[in-house]
Design a protein around this motif. Structure first.
Motif, PDB file in Angstrom:
ATOM      1  N   ASP A 144     105.213   5.011   8.351  1.00 18.92           N
ATOM      2  CA  ASP A 144     105.822   3.800   8.861  1.00 18.92           C
ATOM      3  C   ASP A 144     107.088   3.457   8.086  1.00 18.92           C
ATOM      4  O   ASP A 144     107.802   2.522   8.428  1.00 18.92           O
ATOM      5  CB  ASP A 144     104.835   2.621   8.842  1.00 18.92           C
ATOM      6  N   TRP A 145     107.367   4.209   7.051  1.00 20.43           N
ATOM      7  CA  TRP A 145     108.540   3.935   6.235  1.00 20.43           C
ATOM      8  C   TRP A 145     109.143   5.298   5.886  1.00 20.43           C
ATOM      9  O   TRP A 145     108.415   6.285   5.788  1.00 20.43           O
ATOM     10  CB  TRP A 145     108.091   3.206   4.965  1.00 20.43           C
ATOM     11  N   PHE A 153     114.870   5.836  11.660  1.00 25.20           N
ATOM     12  CA  PHE A 153     114.665   7.268  11.917  1.00 25.20           C
ATOM     13  C   PHE A 153     115.418   7.634  13.191  1.00 25.20           C
ATOM     14  O   PHE A 153     114.875   7.631  14.283  1.00 25.20           O
ATOM     15  CB  PHE A 153     113.179   7.589  12.044  1.00 25.20           C
ATOM     16  N   ASN A 154     116.699   7.921  13.051  1.00 26.02           N
ATOM     17  CA  ASN A 154     117.534   8.184  14.224  1.00 26.02           C
ATOM     18  C   ASN A 154     118.509   9.331  13.947  1.00 26.02           C
ATOM     19  O   ASN A 154     118.655   9.794  12.809  1.00 26.02           O
ATOM     20  CB  ASN A 154     118.286   6.922  14.626  1.00 26.02           C
ATOM     21  N   PRO A 159     112.074   0.966   7.564  1.00 28.07           N
ATOM     22  CA  PRO A 159     110.998   1.268   8.519  1.00 28.07           C
ATOM     23  C   PRO A 159     111.399   2.428   9.433  1.00 28.07           C
ATOM     24  O   PRO A 159     112.558   2.495   9.855  1.00 28.07           O
ATOM     25  CB  PRO A 159     110.865  -0.022   9.331  1.00 28.07           C
ATOM     26  N   VAL A 160     110.465   3.283   9.732  1.00 28.59           N
ATOM     27  CA  VAL A 160     110.735   4.447  10.580  1.00 28.59           C
ATOM     28  C   VAL A 160     111.330   4.008  11.907  1.00 28.59           C
ATOM     29  O   VAL A 160     112.306   4.577  12.393  1.00 28.59           O
ATOM     30  CB  VAL A 160     109.442   5.265  10.792  1.00 28.59           C
ATOM     31  N   LYS A 161     110.760   2.950  12.502  1.00 26.05           N
ATOM     32  CA  LYS A 161     111.207   2.553  13.840  1.00 26.05           C
ATOM     33  C   LYS A 161     112.664   2.092  13.853  1.00 26.05           C
ATOM     34  O   LYS A 161     113.337   2.172  14.866  1.00 26.05           O
ATOM     35  CB  LYS A 161     110.266   1.508  14.446  1.00 26.05           C
ATOM     36  N   ASP A 162     113.161   1.609  12.696  1.00 25.75           N
ATOM     37  CA  ASP A 162     114.543   1.135  12.651  1.00 25.75           C
ATOM     38  C   ASP A 162     115.543   2.212  12.268  1.00 25.75           C
ATOM     39  O   ASP A 162     116.677   2.209  12.746  1.00 25.75           O
ATOM     40  CB  ASP A 162     114.670  -0.022  11.636  1.00 25.75           C
ATOM     41  N   PRO A 182     107.599  10.240  12.611  1.00 25.02           N
ATOM     42  CA  PRO A 182     107.264   9.001  13.336  1.00 25.02           C
ATOM     43  C   PRO A 182     105.762   8.833  13.559  1.00 25.02           C
ATOM     44  O   PRO A 182     105.255   7.710  13.623  1.00 25.02           O
ATOM     45  CB  PRO A 182     107.977   9.172  14.687  1.00 25.02           C
ATOM     46  N   GLU A 183     105.047   9.949  13.660  1.00 28.25           N
ATOM     47  CA  GLU A 183     103.625   9.880  13.932  1.00 28.25           C
ATOM     48  C   GLU A 183     102.826   9.508  12.678  1.00 28.25           C
ATOM     49  O   GLU A 183     101.873   8.740  12.738  1.00 28.25           O
ATOM     50  CB  GLU A 183     103.183  11.255  14.454  1.00 28.25           C
TER      51      GLU A 183
END
Lengths: 246, 385
Positions: free
Chosen positions: A208-209, A227-228, A222-225, A204-205
């Motif tokens: 972005d993908w 990466f879970n 996208p990582v924010k969507d 995450p740091e």
């Protein structure tokens, strides 16, 4: 808003070693200008994916396009950093000479590198903070320095898309920061950077993908969507937390 | 031109022609392949000879070269099955092909001037007898012309494809990504090696041709870290060994090829022992120095950790750090020479320089960052990685 161009398009890619599939029916669209990590457990086919996109390994099925054309026609748009361990660092050559190799692709067959290429190579060495080591034999460099030389060699290719196979492996913290800063600069210049990455904690740091891979493609986006926990579990099995903590 | 001079000239040309592909074989860790090729070309040579009755005929060279490349293809095919490793594959392929050649010679021994001894050892002394006649005029020994032509082609290719050879040898992955097919370079190199072996074996035999390819390159590898210099050194080693071997044979009245191989072996032995940085003596010296330097560091750390004088008394150091007397003295002298300690009333104290050194070294050991210790690398082996 206009959707971004697709830098790398992979369709139905299947790769097998001795009839055993290591990549199975991969579809992938990598938009221009992302800094993307490919993550997955050992043997997931991460390096193989890069190598088959670059035509180093022949897939048994599927196709790859770099800006809508086959890789063979777009070589000059692509730079590649192989795994550091894939070459013999006792090879009789210097840091500068290794970086010069990055200029060979644009020169083509037979033509020799000249002053222009040397100047570009020196600039690339300076960017990675290795200018003072230009004349040093490559076996006399530390692991982090060797990785910086490899990065400089990719920079000198002045490409639109950069493929890097575990650039953070075996490097010290200073080098890791130096490398990630350069990668982020490349992204700012709207280059596309694709990195095989091992350290899930830094995803995450740094990126972005992200693409989750384990023989099959698990997820990409996208990582924010994406990466879970759900995708990590699908990729690494139930023990992913062990993998994270490693 | 006298026969003596001609023999030396042939030997020198063969040596150069072998040294060039040899460098790349050594760097690609494929030395054994040259051994395989040098033996397995035999059936090609015999068949070519049965057709042409001329050891220097282009057809024979072509057939033998094809056999050489077939050897490589077979080795790789067997290796690719994953059932055996490369060395085993080599050990399977070349005796099979070589034995076919041996049987072919035996079956046709009566009407063919070719025997197994000549194949294995060659006979350079006879090379000047086989002349090349152009329109009835004698222009020199045939094998000189054959080898000379092969050498010119090899040098031409080396100059044209130097950068491609270099990148595909160093980093096949990058080479492939850049569009310089490592497969093409590999088979190109294998073809040139085969042609060279075929051309050279008539003069020097299947065994020496391997020595001429590998020994000069291996010696040069230990002496330089520059590919171009490695090529030049290999050529120098090859040529000087060939000429020296000829004179050794002349004086001892022994086999020329045997003498040359001996010299090549001796040259390698000398380099192996005395090479300035990679030689065995240099390595041993360096290891000894490193041991001493580790001891020095231990000693300095001990001083750094202890302010109390009892711990720093010269007589107690032996017990405290548990060293033998000899090593204690070496370490103490090294520390004094570098102005890292001062001794007053048999109490050892770190100087300012000693303190700085200890702290930098400690930081390096803990963080493994080597920016700050760059200047220390010149004086201490320990920090050179």
């Amino acid at each position: 808003m206009e959707s971004p161009k697709i830098a790398v398009q992979v369709d139905d890619l299947t790769v097998a070693y001795n009839y055993k599939p290591v990549l199975w029916d991969i579809d992938l669209q990598i938009p221009e200008g992302v800094l993307m990590a490919i993550v997955g457990p050992n043997g997931a086919g991460k390096s193989t994916l890069i190598k088959s996109i670059l035509g180093i390994i022949d897939p048994i099925a599927g196709s790859v396009a770099i800006y809508d054309k086959p890789y063979e026609k777009q070589r000059k748009l692509v730079a590649y950093v192989p795994q550091k361990g894939s070459v013999d660092w006792d090879f009789p050559t210097t840091a500068l000479d290794v970086v010069m190799m990055g200029t060979y692709g644009k020169l083509g067959w037979i033509k020799r590198p000249g002053k222009k290429e040397k100047k570009a190579a020196l600039e690339a060495l300076e960017k990675v903070g290795m200018l003072s080591f230009k004349g040093r034999q490559i076996s006399q460099l530390s692991g982090g320095q060797q990785q910086r030389v490899f990065l400089a060699r990719a920079l000198v290719q002045d490409a639109a898309i950069y493929f890097m196979d575990e650039p953070f492996q075996g490097v010290d913290a200073t080098t890791e920061i130096a490398i990630i800063n350069i990668l982020k600069e490349l992204r700012k210049a709207n280059k596309t950077v694709i990195v095989v990455h091992h350290d899930l904690q830094t995803v995450p740091e740094y990126f972005d993908w992200v693409t989750f891979l384990n023989v099959k493609k698990i997820a990409t986006g996208p990582v924010k969507d994406i990466f879970n926990d759900d995708n990590l579990t699908k990729t690494y099995g139930i023990n992913y937390k062990v993998a994270v903590n490693q | 031109m006298g026969a003596q001079l001609e023999i030396q000239l042939i030997a020198a040309v063969v040596a150069i022609a072998c040294a060039i592909p040899g460098v790349f074989l050594v760097l690609r860790k494929m030395s054994l392949i040259s051994d395989a090729i040098s033996h397995s070309i035999l059936p090609g040579i015999v068949i070519g000879f049965l057709i042409t009755h001329d050891l220097n005929s282009p057809l024979l060279i072509l057939l033998a070269t094809i056999t050489g490349v077939i050897t490589v293809v077979l080795v790789e095919a067997i290796q690719k099955t994953g059932l055996v490793k490369e060395d085993t594959a080599i050990g399977l392929v070349f005796p099979a092909l070589f034995s076919i050649g041996v049987i072919l010679i035996a079956k046709n021994a009566n009407d063919v001037h070719l025997d197994v001894d000549a194949v294995l050892l060659g006979e350079l002394a006879f090379a000047p007898f086989d002349r090349l006649l152009i329109a009835g005029a004698d222009v020199g020994p045939k094998s000189l012309w054959v080898m000379g032509s092969i050498l010119l082609v090899a040098i031409g290719l080396l100059f044209a494809f130097f950068k491609e050879l270099k990148v595909s040898t160093f980093d096949a992955g990058l080479s492939s990504a850049l569009g310089f097919s490592p497969v093409v370079m590999h088979y190109g190199l294998m073809s040139i090696s085969s042609v060279t072996v075929v051309g050279a074996f008539d003069a020097v035999g299947a065994v020496l041709v391997v020595a001429l390819m590998i020994a000069p390159a291996a010696s040069a590898y230990l002496l330089t870290s520059d590919l171009k210099k490695m090529l030049v050194l290999s050529v120098i080693f090859g040529v000087s060994s060939a000429v020296a071997g000829y004179w050794m044979a002349h004086i001892l009245d022994a086999s020329i090829s045997g003498s040359m191989t001996t010299i090549l072996g001796l040259v390698f032995l000398m380099v192996y022992l005395f090479a300035p940085s990679k030689g065995i003596i240099a390595v041993m010296y360096r290891q000894r120095q490193q041991r001493t330097e580790v001891s020095l560091l231990t000693f300095l750390l001990h001083l750094n950790n202890h302010t109390e004088e009892s711990e720093r008394h010269i007589n107690h150091l032996n017990e405290h750090i548990n060293w033998q007397r000899v090593r204690s003295r070496t370490v103490l002298e090294l520390a004094q020479k570098n102005n890292m300690i001062s001794i007053a009333d048999n109490i050892v104290t770190l100087t300012k320089k000693g303190k700085e050194f200890t702290e930098l070294a400690l930081e390096y050991i803990v963080t493994n960052k080597d920016e700050k210790i760059e200047p220390m690398k010149d004086d201490f082996f320990l920090f050179r990685g």
